[in-house]
Design a protein around this motif. Structure first.
Motif, PDB file in Angstrom:
ATOM      1  N   SER A 118      17.380 -12.380  12.375  1.00 44.53           N
ATOM      2  CA  SER A 118      17.412 -13.704  11.747  1.00 44.53           C
ATOM      3  C   SER A 118      16.636 -14.714  12.596  1.00 44.53           C
ATOM      4  O   SER A 118      15.816 -15.489  12.073  1.00 44.53           O
ATOM      5  N   TYR A 122      13.039 -16.576  11.214  1.00 48.04           N
ATOM      6  CA  TYR A 122      12.815 -17.999  10.949  1.00 48.04           C
ATOM      7  C   TYR A 122      11.835 -18.623  11.943  1.00 48.04           C
ATOM      8  O   TYR A 122      11.109 -19.569  11.605  1.00 48.04           O
ATOM      9  N   THR A 226      21.023 -18.204   7.903  1.00 48.01           N
ATOM     10  CA  THR A 226      19.626 -17.749   7.976  1.00 48.01           C
ATOM     11  C   THR A 226      18.737 -18.587   7.062  1.00 48.01           C
ATOM     12  O   THR A 226      17.627 -18.989   7.440  1.00 48.01           O
TER      13      THR A 226
END
Length: 238
Positions: A118, A122, A226
């Motif tokens: 995660s 990102y 997330t």
């Protein structure tokens, strides 16, 4: 002892790998079934009454609406990752409620592996979107703007302080994601096992029902965070 511990002694592969592979296979087969159903003549027609397909479609639609709210109009680009995280964590959580089985989310390596995935996703999204300017998100607000040689520069005088604070807090998201999932699932499954040992009939069913709710909520929270992190990475730094 659960099924995967028994298999570990036979195939000499750690049980957590076997459990994770099993969850991945279930997720893969479910995905292929949904795709095959959607491609058939009845693909656009919902099943009558309550069915697994209807439940999955409702969950996917809800996640999609949430993704559109938190990520923005391009949420579909990131939904495969978020959806995979949600359903893998959900399947693994639910597996631990089945007597004789143990989901891989009961192992610290798996919960932190998903937390790192995660985190990596990102940050990759943010760097891809903004390039080297992604670092601005950790440098605090621009106090003043200067124009030098026809170019505008944002002066961030507090950047040294913000960098010291923001970067460790940023990496702390790995800890919070991994520990939250591990601690909640460990506590929930421990309660169920204790009641199974004390009162094997009826009472554990209540806690297994609550465990099902906790399993869903923990998968949902992991996927939601997330999505929030991806949405923040896409935002323009001020």
């Amino acid at each position: 002892m659960n099924l995967f511990h028994s298999l570990e002694h036979v195939v000499h592969i750690p049980w957590v790998y076997l459990s994770a592979i099993f969850a991945a296979l279930v997720l893969l087969m479910a995905g292929l079934s949904v795709r095959r159903a959607a491609a058939g003549e009845s693909g656009i027609v919902p099943d009558e009454g309550m069915s697994i397909r209807n439940v999955v479609e409702v969950v996917i639609e809800a996640l999609g609406d949430l993704g559109e709210t938190t990520i923005g109009e391009n949420w579909r680009n990131y939904f495969p990752v978020v959806g995979s995280i949600f359903f893998f964590v959900l399947i693994s959580n639910v597996m631990s409620l089945i007597p004789g089985m143990l989901g891989s989310t009961g192992d610290v390596n798996v919960t932190f592996a998903w937390a790192i995935i995660s985190f990596g996703v990102y940050n990759f999204v943010g760097i891809k979107q903004h390039g080297w300017k992604y670092i601005y998100q950790f440098m605090g607000p621009a106090i003043m703007n200067k124009e030098i040689g026809g170019k505008h520069y944002h002066v961030r005088l507090l950047a040294p302080i913000f960098l010291i604070l923001e970067i460790p807090l940023h990496f702390a998201r790995i800890l919070t994601l991994g520990i939250r999932l591990l601690a909640n699932m460990f506590a929930d499954h421990t309660v169920v096992l204790v009641w199974l040992g004390l009162v094997p009939i009826a009472v554990p069913a209540i806690f297994m029902g609550l465990g099902l709710l906790v399993s869903f909520l923990q998968a949902f929270v992991f996927a939601l965070l997330t999505m929030i992190y991806i949405g923040q990475a896409l935002e323009e730094p001020h």
